[in-house]
Design a protein around this motif. Structure first.
Motif, PDB file in Angstrom:
ATOM      1  N   LYS A  37       0.842  -1.205   0.000  1.00  0.00           N
ATOM      2  CA  LYS A  37       0.000   0.000   0.000  1.00  0.00           C
ATOM      3  C   LYS A  37       0.881   1.262   0.000  1.00  0.00           C
ATOM      4  O   LYS A  37       0.676   2.183  -0.788  1.00  0.00           O
ATOM      5  CB  LYS A  37      -0.913  -0.047   1.233  1.00  0.00           C
ATOM      6  N   GLU A  38       1.878   1.279   0.889  1.00  0.00           N
ATOM      7  CA  GLU A  38       2.752   2.458   0.997  1.00  0.00           C
ATOM      8  C   GLU A  38       3.517   2.713  -0.290  1.00  0.00           C
ATOM      9  O   GLU A  38       3.785   3.846  -0.659  1.00  0.00           O
ATOM     10  CB  GLU A  38       3.746   2.259   2.153  1.00  0.00           C
ATOM     11  N   LYS A  39       3.894   1.626  -0.986  1.00  0.00           N
ATOM     12  CA  LYS A  39       4.705   1.773  -2.202  1.00  0.00           C
ATOM     13  C   LYS A  39       3.835   1.866  -3.461  1.00  0.00           C
ATOM     14  O   LYS A  39       4.350   1.917  -4.583  1.00  0.00           O
ATOM     15  CB  LYS A  39       5.657   0.574  -2.336  1.00  0.00           C
ATOM     16  N   GLY A  40       2.518   1.791  -3.291  1.00  0.00           N
ATOM     17  CA  GLY A  40       1.621   1.924  -4.442  1.00  0.00           C
ATOM     18  C   GLY A  40       1.537   0.681  -5.308  1.00  0.00           C
ATOM     19  O   GLY A  40       1.247   0.764  -6.503  1.00  0.00           O
ATOM     20  N   LEU A  41       1.796  -0.499  -4.729  1.00  0.00           N
ATOM     21  CA  LEU A  41       1.740  -1.746  -5.493  1.00  0.00           C
ATOM     22  C   LEU A  41       0.396  -2.452  -5.268  1.00  0.00           C
ATOM     23  O   LEU A  41      -0.146  -2.432  -4.165  1.00  0.00           O
ATOM     24  CB  LEU A  41       2.855  -2.697  -5.046  1.00  0.00           C
ATOM     25  N   PHE A  42      -0.115  -3.098  -6.328  1.00  0.00           N
ATOM     26  CA  PHE A  42      -1.270  -3.969  -6.141  1.00  0.00           C
ATOM     27  C   PHE A  42      -0.767  -5.366  -5.779  1.00  0.00           C
ATOM     28  O   PHE A  42       0.436  -5.640  -5.854  1.00  0.00           O
ATOM     29  CB  PHE A  42      -2.133  -4.018  -7.416  1.00  0.00           C
ATOM     30  N   PHE A  43      -1.667  -6.245  -5.353  1.00  0.00           N
ATOM     31  CA  PHE A  43      -1.267  -7.613  -5.024  1.00  0.00           C
ATOM     32  C   PHE A  43      -2.090  -8.597  -5.844  1.00  0.00           C
ATOM     33  O   PHE A  43      -3.293  -8.414  -6.047  1.00  0.00           O
ATOM     34  CB  PHE A  43      -1.461  -7.885  -3.519  1.00  0.00           C
ATOM     35  N   LEU A  44      -1.389  -9.605  -6.377  1.00  0.00           N
ATOM     36  CA  LEU A  44      -2.064 -10.720  -7.046  1.00  0.00           C
ATOM     37  C   LEU A  44      -1.961 -11.929  -6.124  1.00  0.00           C
ATOM     38  O   LEU A  44      -0.862 -12.394  -5.825  1.00  0.00           O
ATOM     39  CB  LEU A  44      -1.388 -11.026  -8.392  1.00  0.00           C
ATOM     40  N   ASP A  45      -3.107 -12.407  -5.659  1.00  0.00           N
ATOM     41  CA  ASP A  45      -3.134 -13.610  -4.816  1.00  0.00           C
ATOM     42  C   ASP A  45      -3.021 -14.826  -5.733  1.00  0.00           C
ATOM     43  O   ASP A  45      -3.935 -15.122  -6.496  1.00  0.00           O
ATOM     44  CB  ASP A  45      -4.458 -13.634  -4.028  1.00  0.00           C
ATOM     45  N   SER A  46      -1.864 -15.498  -5.672  1.00  0.00           N
ATOM     46  CA  SER A  46      -1.671 -16.683  -6.523  1.00  0.00           C
ATOM     47  C   SER A  46      -2.584 -17.823  -6.076  1.00  0.00           C
ATOM     48  O   SER A  46      -2.777 -18.788  -6.799  1.00  0.00           O
ATOM     49  CB  SER A  46      -0.223 -17.155  -6.475  1.00  0.00           C
TER      50      SER A  46
ATOM     51  N   LEU B  83      -2.205  -6.581 -19.738  1.00  0.00           N
ATOM     52  CA  LEU B  83      -1.370  -6.601 -18.539  1.00  0.00           C
ATOM     53  C   LEU B  83      -2.293  -6.667 -17.314  1.00  0.00           C
ATOM     54  O   LEU B  83      -3.442  -6.223 -17.388  1.00  0.00           O
ATOM     55  CB  LEU B  83      -0.527  -5.326 -18.469  1.00  0.00           C
ATOM     56  N   LEU B  84      -1.781  -7.189 -16.221  1.00  0.00           N
ATOM     57  CA  LEU B  84      -2.590  -7.228 -14.989  1.00  0.00           C
ATOM     58  C   LEU B  84      -3.116  -5.840 -14.626  1.00  0.00           C
ATOM     59  O   LEU B  84      -4.250  -5.699 -14.183  1.00  0.00           O
ATOM     60  CB  LEU B  84      -1.743  -7.736 -13.814  1.00  0.00           C
ATOM     61  N   THR B  85      -2.269  -4.831 -14.846  1.00  0.00           N
ATOM     62  CA  THR B  85      -2.668  -3.462 -14.478  1.00  0.00           C
ATOM     63  C   THR B  85      -3.901  -3.003 -15.250  1.00  0.00           C
ATOM     64  O   THR B  85      -4.629  -2.133 -14.784  1.00  0.00           O
ATOM     65  CB  THR B  85      -1.530  -2.469 -14.742  1.00  0.00           C
ATOM     66  N   GLU B  86      -4.137  -3.593 -16.428  1.00  0.00           N
ATOM     67  CA  GLU B  86      -5.307  -3.189 -17.211  1.00  0.00           C
ATOM     68  C   GLU B  86      -6.607  -3.740 -16.629  1.00  0.00           C
ATOM     69  O   GLU B  86      -7.690  -3.372 -17.067  1.00  0.00           O
ATOM     70  CB  GLU B  86      -5.140  -3.626 -18.671  1.00  0.00           C
ATOM     71  N   LEU B  87      -6.499  -4.644 -15.659  1.00  0.00           N
ATOM     72  CA  LEU B  87      -7.696  -5.166 -14.994  1.00  0.00           C
ATOM     73  C   LEU B  87      -8.059  -4.335 -13.762  1.00  0.00           C
ATOM     74  O   LEU B  87      -9.037  -4.602 -13.098  1.00  0.00           O
ATOM     75  CB  LEU B  87      -7.491  -6.630 -14.585  1.00  0.00           C
ATOM     76  N   LEU B  88      -7.225  -3.334 -13.475  1.00  0.00           N
ATOM     77  CA  LEU B  88      -7.459  -2.495 -12.295  1.00  0.00           C
ATOM     78  C   LEU B  88      -7.916  -1.110 -12.727  1.00  0.00           C
ATOM     79  O   LEU B  88      -7.589  -0.667 -13.830  1.00  0.00           O
ATOM     80  CB  LEU B  88      -6.164  -2.338 -11.499  1.00  0.00           C
TER      81      LEU B  88
ATOM     82  N   ALA C 179      -5.607   2.976  -9.383  1.00  0.00           N
ATOM     83  CA  ALA C 179      -4.973   1.982  -8.497  1.00  0.00           C
ATOM     84  C   ALA C 179      -3.620   1.547  -9.014  1.00  0.00           C
ATOM     85  O   ALA C 179      -2.967   0.694  -8.415  1.00  0.00           O
ATOM     86  CB  ALA C 179      -5.899   0.765  -8.369  1.00  0.00           C
ATOM     87  N   VAL C 180      -3.166   2.122 -10.124  1.00  0.00           N
ATOM     88  CA  VAL C 180      -1.955   1.632 -10.758  1.00  0.00           C
ATOM     89  C   VAL C 180      -0.797   2.608 -10.597  1.00  0.00           C
ATOM     90  O   VAL C 180      -0.931   3.795 -10.871  1.00  0.00           O
ATOM     91  CB  VAL C 180      -2.207   1.380 -12.265  1.00  0.00           C
ATOM     92  N   ARG C 181       0.318   2.085 -10.128  1.00  0.00           N
ATOM     93  CA  ARG C 181       1.541   2.875  -9.996  1.00  0.00           C
ATOM     94  C   ARG C 181       2.236   2.895 -11.352  1.00  0.00           C
ATOM     95  O   ARG C 181       2.270   1.872 -12.026  1.00  0.00           O
ATOM     96  CB  ARG C 181       2.436   2.173  -8.975  1.00  0.00           C
ATOM     97  N   SER C 182       2.772   4.041 -11.753  1.00  0.00           N
ATOM     98  CA  SER C 182       3.476   4.047 -13.036  1.00  0.00           C
ATOM     99  C   SER C 182       4.855   3.399 -12.845  1.00  0.00           C
ATOM    100  O   SER C 182       5.491   3.586 -11.807  1.00  0.00           O
ATOM    101  CB  SER C 182       3.615   5.465 -13.566  1.00  0.00           C
ATOM    102  N   ALA C 183       5.280   2.609 -13.849  1.00  0.00           N
ATOM    103  CA  ALA C 183       6.535   1.869 -13.732  1.00  0.00           C
ATOM    104  C   ALA C 183       7.708   2.839 -13.640  1.00  0.00           C
ATOM    105  O   ALA C 183       7.780   3.807 -14.377  1.00  0.00           O
ATOM    106  CB  ALA C 183       6.706   0.956 -14.931  1.00  0.00           C
ATOM    107  N   ARG C 184       8.590   2.554 -12.666  1.00  0.00           N
ATOM    108  CA  ARG C 184       9.736   3.450 -12.478  1.00  0.00           C
ATOM    109  C   ARG C 184      10.715   3.316 -13.624  1.00  0.00           C
ATOM    110  O   ARG C 184      10.884   2.252 -14.174  1.00  0.00           O
ATOM    111  CB  ARG C 184      10.467   3.118 -11.181  1.00  0.00           C
TER     112      ARG C 184
END
Ligand SMILES: [Zn+2]
Length: 278
Positions: free
Chosen positions: A171-180, A264-269, A273-278
């Motif tokens: 959350k702090e780093k702006g990442l989503f989580f994928l539960d495998s 991409l996974l990010t396109e499902l969010l 909710a999506v952090r831009s890639a560094r």
């Protein structure tokens, strides 16, 4: 009023008006074509509305199938393990090819050798501060990471204390989580909701059995799922099944593309909710 008192401005009016008229016409034309309105009467090709997000786990250690997966003709989300010999190289290569990158966080399983976990894994015996430190340094170690999923983790993902720290750092780093979803006892849905981390879940494991027959059967399962739902998250692996899975995907992609778009996974969010890639 100013136009009537200054001659120079008087002369500019028609030019400006003309320019505005042209701009207006161009805007109308381009927005019309974007929505297919300008082409009324001619049929626009129908794009598939369903979405498949393919995630490939276990990058970062020069595993079998790495190049074959990265060269597939669709966009993937590549899950890279931190602190390994090709962690940075794989993440950079994936990003350069337009694939998405996430951290493949090693987490303690109920059964399995510790040596399968990789360095700095999340163990349920660790104190809070050490879990936090390991998650933070893992995220920093994988360039371009916009999300995280778990490597193994049937024990750690069922532990509420552990997952609260992992998801808090996400959350702090702006990442989503994928539960495998390696454990039916996963507390991730509950804790992610409480912490406020965007969550996705795996629908189909492609290669839990290392045969071409099994992988192509799982791809049939993907097709069946897409008849009932709008999108499907699919996990495969580099490593022992890497060549089998990349080969099966390569042959199945043309047919799958008729029914669904590879995203991409990010396109499902939602975009926010999506952090831009560094
Ligand atoms: Zn894994």
């Amino acid at each position: 009023m100013i136009f009537q008192t200054r001659r120079g401005k008087m002369r500019q009016i028609p030019v400006r008006a003309l320019a505005l008229a042209i701009l207006g016409a161009m805007a109308a034309f381009s927005s019309g074509t974007a929505h297919g309105k300008a082409a009324e009467g001619t049929k626009m090709p129908l794009l598939p509305s369903k979405q498949i997000a393919i995630v490939i786990d276990d990058f970062g250690n020069g595993m079998k199938g790495t190049a074959q997966m990265l060269n597939l003709p669709v966009r993937l989300t590549v899950a890279v393990m931190p602190f390994l010999p090709t962690t940075k190289q794989d993440a950079q290569a994936a990003h350069a090819k337009g694939h998405g990158v996430i951290v493949h966080m090693p987490m303690e399983p109920v059964r399995g050798k510790a040596s399968w976990l990789g360095p700095n894994a999340i163990l349920t015996s660790l104190p809070d501060e050490e879990i936090r430190r390991r998650v933070e340094t893992a995220i920093d170690d994988v360039p371009y990471a916009v999300g995280m999923n778990n490597h193994m983790g049937s024990k750690a993902t069922a532990d509420e204390r552990v997952m609260r720290i992992v998801l808090q750092v996400c959350k702090e780093k702006g990442l989503f989580f994928l539960d495998s979803r390696t454990s039916y006892k996963s507390v991730i849905p509950k804790v992610a909701k409480e912490v406020g981390v965007p969550l996705l879940r795996n629908d189909v494991f492609l290669d839990d059995v290392y045969t071409a027959r099994h992988v192509s059967r799982q791809l049939d399962v993907v097709k069946q799922k897409l008849e009932k739902k709008e999108n499907c998250v699919v996990i495969g692996h580099v490593g022992p099944p890497g060549l089998i899975t990349s080969g099966a995907l390569k042959s199945a992609i043309p047919q799958l593309e008729r029914d669904a778009k590879f995203v991409l996974l990010t396109e499902l969010l939602p975009p926010e909710a999506v952090r831009s890639a560094r």
